[in-house]
Design a protein around this motif. Sequence first.
Motif: not given
Length: 263
Positions: A44, A70, A73
């Motif tokens: 995150r 990653a 996102a």
Amino acid sequence: MAPPAPRTFDELVAEGAAVPTEGWDFSWFEGRATEARPSWGYSRSLGGRLADAGAVLDVQTGGGEVLDCALGAVEPRRPSLLVATEGWPPNVAKATELLRARGVPVVASPDDAPFPFADGAFDLVVSRHPVVPHWSEIARVLAPGGTYFAQHVGPASVFEVIEFFLGPQPEGARNDRHPDRERADAEAAGLEVVDLRAERLRMEFHDIGAVVHFLRKVVWTVPGFTVEAYRDRLREMHERIETEGPFVAHSARHLFDVRKPHA
């Protein structure tokens, strides 16, 4: 209907020995082994770093799973330049297949070799669990003001498993990968450690098949591991799990946030 009969030692070992080991996807362990995750949430946090970067190098990407997650996102807020390296041929192939859809080239580069990139080429270098952090090379390819953001394996990680199979280890082995030593190495390369965090995390192995697969996948845990060479110890661990419950170990992780000073 009667519940299925428990699987035997030989069945569990055979299953753990047959599962492919390429990449760093650990979904096979679901229901069979657990590991607590560090509080900082590396994947995150990495996504946030990628969204703000222009040119990024992912060192020792494994099968590309962490970088792919990653990037997923933060799309379409992604770096204009992004490249990954990997040294183990099966992982090179797996990472290339996974990251091609993201437009990320994967460069086959041995883990102990100099990075095949120009000085100051990247404003962000990242890595999750590098075998050895090459601080001089990280410093070389970072642009002034650039950042190295990485999660490393810490000292005495999974030592309960290591010592079960190999016996007591020397004190020096317990201090290998110590974050204070790596901090000193980073500073010796001219880098500034902005933040360094360390945590020790609980792991549980619920059956011997999970242990076999783990030792085949994370090969530096018990170097040269084969089922044949360690069958007696595997049987002892199996009987212990059957009698006492999950085999408990502890992983060590530390997070580096490092900056290359401006000239």
